[in-house]
Write an enzyme that holds these catalytic residues in place. Sequence first.
Site, PDB file in Angstrom:
ATOM      1  N   SER A  45       0.738  -1.248  -0.037  1.00 48.97           N
ATOM      2  CA  SER A  45       0.000  -0.025  -0.132  1.00 48.97           C
ATOM      3  C   SER A  45       0.775   1.159  -0.053  1.00 48.97           C
ATOM      4  O   SER A  45       0.342   2.445  -0.294  1.00 48.97           O
ATOM      5  CB  SER A  45      -0.852   0.135   1.167  1.00 48.97           C
ATOM      6  OG  SER A  45      -0.274  -0.098   2.448  1.00 48.97           O
ATOM      7  N   ASP A 367      -4.001   7.977   7.937  1.00 48.66           N
ATOM      8  CA  ASP A 367      -4.908   7.041   8.738  1.00 48.66           C
ATOM      9  C   ASP A 367      -4.533   6.137   9.616  1.00 48.66           C
ATOM     10  O   ASP A 367      -5.341   5.253   9.905  1.00 48.66           O
ATOM     11  CB  ASP A 367      -5.884   6.226   7.344  1.00 48.66           C
ATOM     12  CG  ASP A 367      -4.868   5.210   6.613  1.00 48.66           C
ATOM     13  OD1 ASP A 367      -3.774   5.126   7.426  1.00 48.66           O
ATOM     14  OD2 ASP A 367      -5.073   4.711   5.608  1.00 48.66           O
ATOM     15  N   HIS A 370      -0.998   4.761   6.988  1.00 50.88           N
ATOM     16  CA  HIS A 370      -0.173   5.246   5.839  1.00 50.88           C
ATOM     17  C   HIS A 370      -0.064   6.621   6.177  1.00 50.88           C
ATOM     18  O   HIS A 370      -0.851   7.259   6.730  1.00 50.88           O
ATOM     19  CB  HIS A 370      -1.314   5.079   4.634  1.00 50.88           C
ATOM     20  CG  HIS A 370      -1.847   3.550   4.554  1.00 50.88           C
ATOM     21  ND1 HIS A 370      -2.955   3.160   4.739  1.00 50.88           N
ATOM     22  CD2 HIS A 370      -0.971   2.516   3.793  1.00 50.88           C
ATOM     23  CE1 HIS A 370      -2.914   1.971   4.597  1.00 50.88           C
ATOM     24  NE2 HIS A 370      -1.703   1.567   4.165  1.00 50.88           N
TER      25      HIS A 370
END
Length: 402
Positions: A45, A367, A370
């Site tokens: 990610s 978040d 991230h």
Amino acid sequence: MYNIAIFAFVTIVLLLVSLASSTEGRRISPAPPCDFPAIYNFGDSNSDTGAISAAFWPTPSPYGTSYFGKPAGRNSDGRLVIDFIAEHLGLPYLSSYLDSIGTNFRHGANFATAGSTIIRQNESIFENGLSPFSLDIQTVQHYQFKTRTSELYHQGNLHVISLKIGIHIFSAKKKSFMKKLSRPQDLSKALYVFYIGQNDVAAGIRKLSFELQKAAVPEIISQFTTQIQTLYQRGARIFWIHNTGPIGCLPVATVKVQDPLPGYLDENGCVKSQNDIAIEFNKQLKDEIVKLRSERSEAILIYVDMYSAKYGLITNAKNQGFEDPFSICCGHHGIGYDVWCGNKGNVNGSEVFGGSCGNPSKVISWDGVHYSEAANRWIANRIINGSFSDPPISISKACQKA
Ligand SMILES: *[C@@H]1O[C@H](CO)[C@@H](O)[C@H](O)[C@H]1NC(C)=O
Ligand SMILES: *[C@@H]1O[C@H](CO)[C@@H](O)[C@H](O)[C@H]1NC(C)=O
Ligand SMILES: *[C@@H]1O[C@H](CO)[C@@H](O)[C@H](O)[C@H]1NC(C)=O
């Protein structure tokens, strides 16, 4: 006389316009020293630019809010480090290999998917947010990309040649399709970027004791090396490899800590045992890269210390214009509850939405897992110029032997 001059002028302008519009792709800044024609990226990610959104479900609002103005398949409020790298090299943002709509692969492709690991996991794929596209699968996808692109490219070129000697009916459609394909000759000149390992470390933390986590590291590194070797055999030559970040500094790890025993947190407030595994992974990764360099004299392998860049930001947050490094901009997390960014959930008996804070540009963590675009920009600015590279080479010169 006058008319001829105007006619000549108009012709020249038209010629220039058609030349400008026919140059391939969308170069946005002057060519840097290596003039990389393409980037191929592998990862999780931290560098997924739309794969999981294409394959499973889109990232919800307010992801993407700061830069794209809408969710853009990225786990951030804006751009990722890989986006800043592409910008710096004068290349367009990378399309995800799995994205079937509106993609352009002329300047590379992105195989990274959120939740990817180096080693295939036994856990069910969505449990703990893991992805089925582990690094070995990403390498297979690159192989398909390479062979299918090459076939199409050569078919397209045959058309062009035969049509040049025949009637001129070569359609604009076919031409624009060709422009979206990688050129086979670019595969070995491209920059191969890697940023993967964090989810392997995280899976170990969830499942294994500290000693077993340490014992698992050599197998992870060995799998990583196998994939580098495979890509090398298929023509990749220039490797830019980010190590793994300080996972114990992620706010989702630190907000769950209540009354820690002495030594559980380090002097900066990060979970020490978790960072120790990341450090062990990085040490073995670096050793392996040094070894690969001596075995593969035609390859250029650059090890980039992402850990130190991120740790440096977290420990100097205030001096660098950021607030509390452990605050989370989007979502609510605490002991006994997690309401993820863009989702609804219950906290302390009432329903809340995980929305954005007012000032994402002042927050390091978007978040909880991230980084924010502002943090990604800070990190990219520091790694791009080579200050965290071994050998100490900037990314735009990564094609040159140190
Ligand atoms: C998956 O399960 C097999 C068989 O039980 C085991 O050998 C392997 O180490 C496991 N892999 C992971 C990543 O947990
Ligand atoms: C939930 O309650 C705890 C304990 O009172 C408090 O620390 C926390 O800030 C509350 N969380 C939210 C999102 O209101
Ligand atoms: C790289 O850029 C950062 C941030 O602008 C700066 O602090 C650092 O000194 C630079 N390093 C090199 C090697 O140019």
